[in-house]
Design an enzyme around this catalytic site. Sequence first.
Site, mmCIF file in Angstrom:
data_model
loop_
_atom_site.group_PDB
_atom_site.id
_atom_site.type_symbol
_atom_site.label_atom_id
_atom_site.label_comp_id
_atom_site.label_asym_id
_atom_site.label_seq_id
_atom_site.Cartn_x
_atom_site.Cartn_y
_atom_site.Cartn_z
ATOM 1 N N HIS A 99 66.272 -38.188 34.112
ATOM 2 C CA HIS A 99 66.111 -37.787 32.714
ATOM 3 C C HIS A 99 65.383 -38.870 31.947
ATOM 4 O O HIS A 99 65.495 -40.052 32.261
ATOM 5 C CB HIS A 99 67.459 -37.479 32.049
ATOM 6 C CG HIS A 99 68.478 -38.551 32.270
ATOM 7 N ND1 HIS A 99 69.146 -38.685 33.456
ATOM 8 C CD2 HIS A 99 68.920 -39.538 31.458
ATOM 9 C CE1 HIS A 99 69.981 -39.707 33.376
ATOM 10 N NE2 HIS A 99 69.848 -40.256 32.174
ATOM 11 N N HIS A 101 65.033 -40.384 28.191
ATOM 12 C CA HIS A 101 65.652 -40.435 26.864
ATOM 13 C C HIS A 101 64.544 -40.518 25.811
ATOM 14 O O HIS A 101 63.572 -41.254 25.993
ATOM 15 C CB HIS A 101 66.502 -41.702 26.694
ATOM 16 C CG HIS A 101 67.692 -41.805 27.597
ATOM 17 N ND1 HIS A 101 68.971 -41.542 27.150
ATOM 18 C CD2 HIS A 101 67.828 -42.166 28.889
ATOM 19 C CE1 HIS A 101 69.837 -41.743 28.146
ATOM 20 N NE2 HIS A 101 69.167 -42.127 29.213
HETATM 21 P P1 AMP Z 1 72.005 -42.532 31.650
HETATM 22 O O1 AMP Z 1 73.201 -43.414 31.361
HETATM 23 O O2 AMP Z 1 70.675 -43.178 31.378
HETATM 24 O O3 AMP Z 1 72.104 -41.925 33.043
HETATM 25 O O4 AMP Z 1 72.099 -41.353 30.585
HETATM 26 C C1 AMP Z 1 72.940 -40.259 30.743
HETATM 27 C C2 AMP Z 1 73.071 -39.648 29.380
HETATM 28 O O5 AMP Z 1 73.574 -38.326 29.541
HETATM 29 C C3 AMP Z 1 74.039 -40.396 28.456
HETATM 30 O O6 AMP Z 1 73.342 -40.826 27.302
HETATM 31 C C4 AMP Z 1 75.106 -39.345 28.144
HETATM 32 O O7 AMP Z 1 75.553 -39.403 26.811
HETATM 33 C C5 AMP Z 1 74.371 -38.039 28.423
HETATM 34 N N1 AMP Z 1 75.217 -36.917 28.794
HETATM 35 C C6 AMP Z 1 76.206 -36.894 29.728
HETATM 36 N N2 AMP Z 1 76.762 -35.658 29.788
HETATM 37 C C7 AMP Z 1 76.088 -34.884 28.885
HETATM 38 C C8 AMP Z 1 76.184 -33.520 28.473
HETATM 39 N N3 AMP Z 1 77.098 -32.688 29.000
HETATM 40 N N4 AMP Z 1 75.327 -33.074 27.523
HETATM 41 C C9 AMP Z 1 74.400 -33.901 26.980
HETATM 42 N N5 AMP Z 1 74.268 -35.201 27.320
HETATM 43 C C10 AMP Z 1 75.104 -35.687 28.254
#
Ligand code: AMP
Length: 141
Positions: A99, A101
């Site tokens: 993903h 950001h």
């Molecule tokens: P990372 O730590 O870079 O892998 O980012 C993962 C992101 O996914 C974090 O910022 C979380 O807040 C976000 N996240 C986890 N579960 C969900 C969800 N169900 N819906 C939207 N965002 C999510």
Amino acid sequence: MTDCVFCKIISGEIPAEKLFENDHAIAVLDINPIHFGHALILPKQHCSDFLDLPDDTFHSILQAAKVVTQALVQSLQLEGYNLFSNNGTIAGQSVFHFHLHVTPRYRDDNIHFILKLKKYPEREITQYGSMIRKFIKPSVS
Ligand code: AMP
């Protein structure tokens, strides 16, 4: 992937605040944002990190990122924003479905990504350059 939270969002099994969708990518709001409006761009096909992304998803991911960033800038009247991706546990990745950001930034929001910059000792930049160039494979997919 059955146990992947982002695959569940993509399949509609769990809800998310969807912002945009194209052929290979969707954009949703992050549930724990750095700032409100913080968005995530996800490939629809499960892939664990950047190197795992299929070539035919690159354009869709960047197109979705541009569309969403444009909407964030206009709707929140942003002067700046960050695009970033954490890859690997030690780099801060917590969800192992690639993903990107996209997060709004504000003046004096006290977020600092760079703590201390290094300087290459004499000629080491050249040595790093040649070491890395040996592994450059333009055909890698
Ligand atoms: P990372 O730590 O870079 O892998 O980012 C993962 C992101 O996914 C974090 O910022 C979380 O807040 C976000 N996240 C986890 N579960 C969900 C969800 N169900 N819906 C939207 N965002 C999510």
